[in-house]
Motif scaffolding. Structure first.
Motif, PDB file in Angstrom:
ATOM      1  N   PRO A   1      -1.398  -1.301   9.856  1.00  0.00           N
ATOM      2  CA  PRO A   1      -2.368  -1.843   8.895  1.00  0.00           C
ATOM      3  C   PRO A   1      -2.595  -3.329   9.176  1.00  0.00           C
ATOM      4  O   PRO A   1      -1.651  -4.110   9.223  1.00  0.00           O
ATOM      5  CB  PRO A   1      -1.695  -1.629   7.539  1.00  0.00           C
ATOM      6  N   ILE A   2      -3.846  -3.705   9.395  1.00  0.00           N
ATOM      7  CA  ILE A   2      -4.211  -5.097   9.663  1.00  0.00           C
ATOM      8  C   ILE A   2      -5.290  -5.466   8.660  1.00  0.00           C
ATOM      9  O   ILE A   2      -6.437  -5.059   8.809  1.00  0.00           O
ATOM     10  CB  ILE A   2      -4.706  -5.285  11.110  1.00  0.00           C
ATOM     11  N   GLY A   3      -4.905  -6.231   7.637  1.00  0.00           N
ATOM     12  CA  GLY A   3      -5.852  -6.553   6.585  1.00  0.00           C
ATOM     13  C   GLY A   3      -6.255  -5.290   5.864  1.00  0.00           C
ATOM     14  O   GLY A   3      -5.418  -4.504   5.429  1.00  0.00           O
TER      15      GLY A   3
ATOM     16  N   LEU B   1      -5.257  -0.152  12.704  1.00  0.00           N
ATOM     17  CA  LEU B   1      -5.325  -0.092  14.153  1.00  0.00           C
ATOM     18  C   LEU B   1      -4.406   1.035  14.602  1.00  0.00           C
ATOM     19  O   LEU B   1      -3.276   1.151  14.134  1.00  0.00           O
ATOM     20  CB  LEU B   1      -4.865  -1.426  14.758  1.00  0.00           C
ATOM     21  N   TYR B   2      -4.886   1.872  15.484  1.00  0.00           N
ATOM     22  CA  TYR B   2      -4.119   3.022  15.960  1.00  0.00           C
ATOM     23  C   TYR B   2      -3.755   2.837  17.425  1.00  0.00           C
ATOM     24  O   TYR B   2      -4.582   2.427  18.231  1.00  0.00           O
ATOM     25  CB  TYR B   2      -4.930   4.314  15.785  1.00  0.00           C
TER      26      TYR B   2
ATOM     27  N   LYS C   1       0.841  -1.190   0.000  1.00  0.00           N
ATOM     28  CA  LYS C   1       0.000   0.000   0.000  1.00  0.00           C
ATOM     29  C   LYS C   1       0.876   1.239   0.000  1.00  0.00           C
ATOM     30  O   LYS C   1       1.891   1.300   0.694  1.00  0.00           O
ATOM     31  CB  LYS C   1      -0.909   0.003   1.236  1.00  0.00           C
ATOM     32  N   LYS C   2       0.471   2.221  -0.789  1.00  0.00           N
ATOM     33  CA  LYS C   2       1.214   3.474  -0.828  1.00  0.00           C
ATOM     34  C   LYS C   2       0.948   4.254   0.446  1.00  0.00           C
ATOM     35  O   LYS C   2      -0.165   4.283   0.948  1.00  0.00           O
ATOM     36  CB  LYS C   2       0.773   4.302  -2.024  1.00  0.00           C
ATOM     37  N   LYS C   3       2.012   4.858   0.948  1.00  0.00           N
ATOM     38  CA  LYS C   3       1.856   5.676   2.148  1.00  0.00           C
ATOM     39  C   LYS C   3       1.226   6.997   1.747  1.00  0.00           C
ATOM     40  O   LYS C   3       1.578   7.580   0.724  1.00  0.00           O
ATOM     41  CB  LYS C   3       3.205   5.909   2.813  1.00  0.00           C
TER      42      LYS C   3
END
Length: 170
Positions: free
Chosen positions: A136-138, A142-143, A93-95
């Motif tokens: 990133p989870i899936g 999550l923060y 995934k691109k940041k």
């Protein structure tokens, strides 16, 4: 339509060769035979693909099969078999970039730098620091936000959530 127009004119309009059309008509209802070599290659491809946590595309799988497993196989064959198996490499995934190169906090506000990189501390609870980390989870994120006392790096508190932190959900 075939009775009204000749096949050659239909093929010209559709930009298909007459031989290709007749081959399609001949093989229309038949299932393609799978050779034993293709079955064996599919097993090897699946093994290599899963060994590398689904990150390899057909080029890297092809290289691995040729170099590590000594299998004389073409790149196009590997690509076709991976397509048949439904195997695709996982893209990173691109940041997301922030506006003007400045980092924006979760609340969307850039806070003033009060410490100015002066982390020298003489007593407990003199300076505290916090940060929001994104995991990133899936397909979700999550923060984690932790509050540290800079005197001894003691974690004063933390909060974990699937929502970005604002004053309303803290």
């Amino acid at each position: 339509m075939k009775s009204k127009y000749p096949v050659s004119k239909i093929c010209d309009k559709l930009e298909v060769s007459r031989g290709g059309y007749y081959k399609y008509v001949k093989n229309k209802g038949k299932q393609k035979r799978v050779s034993n070599k293709d079955k064996e290659l599919k097993e090897y491809i699946t093994i290599v693909y899963n060994e590398h946590q689904k990150n390899f595309g057909y080029r890297k799988v092809h290289g691995e099969l040729r170099n590590e497993h000594n299998l004389p196989v073409g790149e196009k064959v590997v690509r076709r078999l991976m397509r048949e198996l439904g195997l695709k490499s996982q893209t990173r995934k691109k940041k997301s970039k922030s506006v003007n190169g400045n980092k924006v906090t979760a609340a969307g506000y850039i806070y003033q730098n009060l410490l100015k990189r002066d982390f020298s501390i003489t007593k407990i609870s003199e300076k505290w620091a916090t940060d929001v980390t994104e995991f990133p989870i899936g397909d979700k994120k999550l923060y984690l936000s932790a509050l540290l006392d800079l005197h001894d790096n003691f974690v004063l508190g933390y909060h974990i959530n699937y929502l970005k932190f604002t004053t309303s959900n803290w």
